[in-house]
Each structure stands twice: as C-alpha cells, then as structure tokens.
Enzyme design. Structure first.
Site, PDB file in Angstrom:
ATOM      1  N   LYS A  53       0.834  -1.208   0.000  1.00  0.00           N
ATOM      2  CA  LYS A  53       0.000   0.000   0.000  1.00  0.00           C
ATOM      3  C   LYS A  53       0.868   1.258   0.000  1.00  0.00           C
ATOM      4  O   LYS A  53       0.589   2.214  -0.736  1.00  0.00           O
ATOM      5  CB  LYS A  53      -0.937  -0.005   1.208  1.00  0.00           C
ATOM      6  N   CYS A  72      -0.824   0.600   6.087  1.00  0.00           N
ATOM      7  CA  CYS A  72      -1.265  -0.244   7.190  1.00  0.00           C
ATOM      8  C   CYS A  72      -2.274  -1.263   6.683  1.00  0.00           C
ATOM      9  O   CYS A  72      -3.068  -0.961   5.782  1.00  0.00           O
ATOM     10  CB  CYS A  72      -1.890   0.615   8.290  1.00  0.00           C
ATOM     11  N   ASP A  73      -2.227  -2.443   7.254  1.00  0.00           N
ATOM     12  CA  ASP A  73      -3.241  -3.448   6.961  1.00  0.00           C
ATOM     13  C   ASP A  73      -3.552  -4.199   8.248  1.00  0.00           C
ATOM     14  O   ASP A  73      -2.643  -4.531   9.008  1.00  0.00           O
ATOM     15  CB  ASP A  73      -2.776  -4.428   5.886  1.00  0.00           C
ATOM     16  N   THR A  74      -4.833  -4.423   8.494  1.00  0.00           N
ATOM     17  CA  THR A  74      -5.278  -5.112   9.703  1.00  0.00           C
ATOM     18  C   THR A  74      -6.122  -6.310   9.316  1.00  0.00           C
ATOM     19  O   THR A  74      -6.951  -6.215   8.410  1.00  0.00           O
ATOM     20  CB  THR A  74      -6.089  -4.148  10.602  1.00  0.00           C
ATOM     21  N   GLY A 109      -0.141  -4.784  10.200  1.00  0.00           N
ATOM     22  CA  GLY A 109       1.177  -4.552   9.640  1.00  0.00           C
ATOM     23  C   GLY A 109       1.302  -3.072   9.340  1.00  0.00           C
ATOM     24  O   GLY A 109       0.344  -2.442   8.883  1.00  0.00           O
TER      25      GLY A 109
END
EC number: 3.6.1.9
Length: 194
Positions: A53, A72-74, A109
């Site tokens: 991203k 960010c990735d959740t 992340g």
C-alpha cells in the site's frame, strides 16, 4: 518537517492518526491485495500488504521528495485462519459465530516509506481479543446494523460490537485499525518526533 501521507481510505485510521498528528494527507492506495498470497505467516503477510500500500501511493507522488508514506493493513486470525472483511451477511454470521466464546488475534502490519531515499521500515502488532459467548439473535441484530460489513473479522471494537469483548491483551488501537504506540516509535525511527 516531512509531509506525512496516510495510504488508506479507512475513516477509523484517519481518526486515529489525527490523535497524534495535526497535519497529514490522505492518498488512497490502489494496491491489489490479492497480488500477495497468504503463506501461513500472518505477521509477514500483513507487513507485506502494508508495504504494498505504501509503495503504491509513493508511485503517485514521486515528484514530491519530502514525503513519508504510511501503509497499514489489519486482519483478524482465528485458529491460524485469516478472517478478512465479510463477503455478505452469511459470511459475517459465520465469522462472528466462530469468534463467539473464543480468543482470536488481531494483526496490523505497518510500513513507513521515505519517498526520497526509498528507505522503508515495517513492523507488526498482535493483540489477543476474547469474545463472550454470543447468541444467534445477538449476531443477527449486530449484522443488521451494517457495521460489520467493512471490517476484518466482521466486527468493530469501537462500535456496538464492543459489548462482545470479554477481554483484550495488547494494543486497543491495533484492534480499531492503527496501533498508535508502534506507529509513534516507527515515526521516531524515521526522524519524526511527535
């Protein structure tokens, strides 16, 4: 001071970032998450997604060299299975039914990319969340609010699903979608003092 760019359309992430940064831009990433296959290592997976991203947005702003891009990735994991956003109400019901009475993990992340130097740092946060036992009626009523449909694991701890949470071990803000403590230390590592 470097310009900070959040590579996310998530209103929750934007609200959380406003708590620690007064001035930042939002540029939505067009990164194709399906381009990174999941290979049984959740921390690596969420960090790779966050990096993807950030890099996607950095390509849009190559002419501006004083930028830091935050990706960010959740995701939610239960029994080492990744629970993303539900496809439909049936999927949401199945996710919430699986989480009912059980502990699961929420992983985020993070990636921060310096556009000028191409330096990138990545890290992750894991928070353990335990749900109370839920009835089918509770799950159906929650799904009918529409709240779970855009959230990993089919719930948002900051909303009505907060009553499902029996206990939490780790960063609350990670479960919302942006682990502020980890982000702050990473920004400091990149020379940004809040």
């Amino acid at each position: 001071m470097k310009n900070i760019i959040l590579a996310s359309a998530s209103e929750r992430r934007q609200e959380l970032l406003k708590r620690i940064l007064e001035d930042f831009q939002i540029i939505v990433s067009d990164f194709d998450e399906s381009s990174i296959p999941f290979k049984d290592n959740i921390p690596s997976y969420v960090m790779n997604l966050a990096e993807g991203k950030a890099r996607s947005v950095s390509k849009k702003i190559m002419d501006q060299d004083s930028n830091l891009v935050i990706g960010c990735d959740t995701l939610v994991a239960f029994n080492n299975k990744v629970l993303g956003k539900p496809k439909d109400k049936k999927d949401a019901f199945e996710m919430l039914q699986a989480l009912s009475g059980n502990e699961h993990e929420v992983y985020s992340g993070l990636a921060i990319l310096d556009v000028k130097s191409n330096k990138i740092i990545t890290d992750f946060v894991c928070t353990k969340v335990k749900f109370s036992k839920l009835t089918s009626l509770q799950i159906e009523k929650y799904i009918n609010t529409g709240d779970p449909m855009d959230k990993a694991g089919a719930y948002g701890i900051q909303g009505k699903a907060g009553v499902f949470v029996e206990n939490i071990n780790g960063c609350y803000y990670n479960v919302v979608g942006l682990p502020l403590n980890k982000l702050n230390s990473m920004l400091m590592e990149m020379g940004v003092n809040l």
